[in-house]
Every structure is written in C-alpha cells, then in structure tokens.
Scaffold this active site. Sequence first.
Site, PDB file in Angstrom:
ATOM      1  CB  ALA A 189      24.454  27.434  29.928  1.00 27.45           C
TER       2      ALA A 189
ATOM      3  CG  ASP B 222      35.694  19.576  30.519  1.00 29.84           C
ATOM      4  OD1 ASP B 222      35.449  18.872  31.520  1.00 29.84           O
ATOM      5  OD2 ASP B 222      35.122  20.665  30.301  1.00 29.84           O
TER       6      ASP B 222
ATOM      7  CG  HIS C  71      31.658  20.180  32.038  1.00 30.85           C
ATOM      8  ND1 HIS C  71      32.573  20.988  31.421  1.00 30.85           N
ATOM      9  CD2 HIS C  71      30.449  20.778  31.877  1.00 30.85           C
ATOM     10  CE1 HIS C  71      31.955  22.040  30.906  1.00 30.85           C
ATOM     11  NE2 HIS C  71      30.665  21.936  31.165  1.00 30.85           N
TER      12      HIS C  71
ATOM     13  CG  HIS D  73      25.578  17.187  29.443  1.00 32.50           C
ATOM     14  ND1 HIS D  73      24.517  17.200  30.321  1.00 32.50           N
ATOM     15  CD2 HIS D  73      25.383  18.236  28.589  1.00 32.50           C
ATOM     16  CE1 HIS D  73      23.725  18.205  30.029  1.00 32.50           C
ATOM     17  NE2 HIS D  73      24.225  18.841  28.981  1.00 32.50           N
TER      18      HIS D  73
ATOM     19  CG  HIS E  45      19.559  20.150  30.179  1.00 34.06           C
ATOM     20  ND1 HIS E  45      20.219  21.149  30.857  1.00 34.06           N
ATOM     21  CD2 HIS E  45      20.326  19.851  29.110  1.00 34.06           C
ATOM     22  CE1 HIS E  45      21.327  21.466  30.212  1.00 34.06           C
ATOM     23  NE2 HIS E  45      21.420  20.682  29.150  1.00 34.06           N
TER      24      HIS E  45
ATOM     25  CG  LEU F 140      31.295  24.553  34.786  1.00 39.23           C
ATOM     26  CD1 LEU F 140      31.558  23.080  35.078  1.00 39.23           C
ATOM     27  CD2 LEU F 140      32.540  25.217  34.228  1.00 39.23           C
TER      28      LEU F 140
ATOM     29  CG  ASP G  82      28.276  20.459  26.273  1.00 34.09           C
ATOM     30  OD1 ASP G  82      27.540  20.746  25.312  1.00 34.09           O
ATOM     31  OD2 ASP G  82      28.014  20.798  27.445  1.00 34.09           O
TER      32      ASP G  82
END
Length: 403
Positions: free
Chosen positions: A151, A263, A266, A228, A207, A322, A288
């Site tokens: 994102a 969650d 994800h 993450h 990332h 997401l 996050d």
Amino acid sequence: MPGPRMPQLIKFKNCRILRNSRIFEDDIWVREGKIIDPEKVFFDEKNCADVQVDCQGAIVSPGFIELQINGAFGIDFSQNENNVEEGVSKVAKGLLAHGVTAFCPTVVTSPKHMYHQILPRLRKRPGGPHGATVLGVHVEGPFINVEKKGAHPDHCIRGLDKGFETLSDVYGSLDNFRIVTLAPELENAMPVIEELTKRGILVSLGHSVSDLQCGEEAVGRGANFITHLFNAMLPFHHRDPGLVGLLASERVPQPVYYGIIADGIHTHPAALRIAHRTSPQGVVLVTDAISAMGLEEGTHTIGQMTVEVRGDRAVLAGTDTLCGSIASMVACLRTFRGATSCSLVEALEAATLHPARALGIQGQKGTLDFGADADFVFLDEALNLSSTWIAGECVFRHGARPC
C-alpha cells in the site's frame, strides 16, 4: 526525630504471574514504578504495605509492546503533520484499553517534506494515565522495493543512491528513531544497515524481493528483524526461500525476530503455524493497524493512500489490496493462539518479551523481573483483558468501574 519516609510500597496479591516463561502464583511488589525483590524489603514494612491490590486470581502479564502501528482511532501518523502531538496522545490513550503499554508509532513511505514535519515531533516519552509509552518511531520506507510496495505510494519510493547520506537527507534528524524497515537488496543498503545498527536503531527487512543470501548478509551487518513476515516479500520457494528462510538459516544467529500480523486476514493459519514451529523464539505479534482501527466501516487514509474498511479488513480504495489491519493486539493474541495451539505463555511472550528483546529493552519492558518497569495487564485464561497498569498505577479498567 524519625527519618524520611520510604516511597510508597504496593503489594499485588492473589496473582498468577508470568515470569521466566511460566505462570505461577506469587505476589508482585512495586515501589517507585518498578518491580522489586520482596526479600530486600524489611519484614515490618512488608506487613504494612501502603497499598494492597487483590488481583482475584487474574493472570498478570507484562504489558503488550506494539512495534508496528500506523495509527488508530482516526489518527494516521503519516498524515497528521498539523497535530502530531495531539494525534500520538489520542492513540497512546486508546491503546491502554487493548493492553498495550508501549508502542512504536509507524510512519509509512511519504514525501520528504512530510518526514521533516512529522518525525521530529514523534518524541519518545514515558507512559502513564495519559497513555502508553512511546518507544520511538518505526519508519517503514521509503527505501523499499517498488515490486513489493503493497500500500506504499510508488512515486515516493526511493533508492539509497548516496547511502547513508541519502537516508539522512530524506529523514532529517534520527533522534526519535527506533526501527527502520528497508529492502536489503537496494544498492548501498549494507553500509546503511551497519550505520543504523551502530546508532542503536533496529533494522528490519521488508517490502523486498531479497533472496536468502542477501538477507543473510543483511543480518550479518546488523539487521535483526523482518517486517510483517510473508507479506510484501517473495513467497517461500524450496530452492530459494527468500527472507522467510532466515527463520531456519544456519548462517545467522538465532533467533532473527519477525513481526507477524495474526489478524486472521493477512496471514493464513497454516502460515502462522509454520512460522511458530520453525522459530518460536523469534515471533513478535504486530497489528500493523491503521487509522481505521476502532472506527466503523467507511473511507479512511494511510499515509498518502485512501483506504476502505469493508467488514473486518482494510483495502486500498477501489481494489482488494490489503493495507494494514484494524485488529487490536488482544484480538491478534487470540487468533495466534487459536491457529498455532501454542501455550498461553508462548502467546503472551510473543507480545511482550520478544518485542522487548528485539529492541534490547528486556531489562525494563516485556518482563516482570525484579527491576523492570511495573507495566502489566490483568487477563483471564481466554485472554480477556480486565485492566492495564503502568508504573504500578491502574490506567485502564474494563467496565464501569474507574481505576
């Protein structure tokens, strides 16, 4: 003439405390905001504790530590440049209801001028009735790989053309920094990792399209966290497992800590089980969470992007991509424990001891050891939170009763 009175002594009784990776019945003694060794307290004084708190058999765990949270309750740390301090205070206060006693406000990939406006004002500060402790900022980007931008706005993503000089120019002052997420495969990333580590800033890999060898070199240079896990990185491949392979690499010291978003959206339950069984000592639960956490369905923001909350997930507006979660830490704890069938101790340490160790603050936070800060939560076996305490003071209590 009597001597000066000792500072107030607080006794927490009828507790089941989490200490040394087990839960057992014991009392907790607190003085001046710290957990103290009762053997060093005079007998008469112990019999006359200034305050006694009956925990009524509750599990007392260290307070939760959140290393990656982009915002909550309508506040976006990456966009709130006009009211930074007010926004941090609102989130810090709101997090107490989720058992979070310390956190790293996270700023995602943004234009250079935004960093210079926001980062100097995201100051570290102690916790209390006003809110959770601010440990320092987590800056996620802009030095990431555009192929795994998630994102993050691609027009703001940067390379490290001049190494640390570029990083300093983009961010400005690093005084409030605690964590930097970057892609290790970027040119000049390795010396940047070394310099950040020398300055006491935790480098997290994320990332990224890094292969395992590059990830191993980055860890050798000082990086010791993965942002993450499974999200915004190459998927696991049996011939090159990528950054995921760091969990089982024989070429790096173990554990490499890794954030994981439990969650229920994800990260698939099977992926949670794989990560936990591979490296149970490295798992760090993160939410996050974005500004929409604690709000109803609708349109919100994260950094420079517009997001939509649809049911239990947040996506980039007009897409199914997401972009952060809207789950609380307590909800993530329950999901993680349910998916992995781990013990209650293992689940709690993933939100307390492990993040503290990742930051090197386990002497003060994330434990109930003698000398640690008296930051803790009261829970039951089902991980229902009843109260939150900072420095031995009740700062949140569930239900109508005030602290």
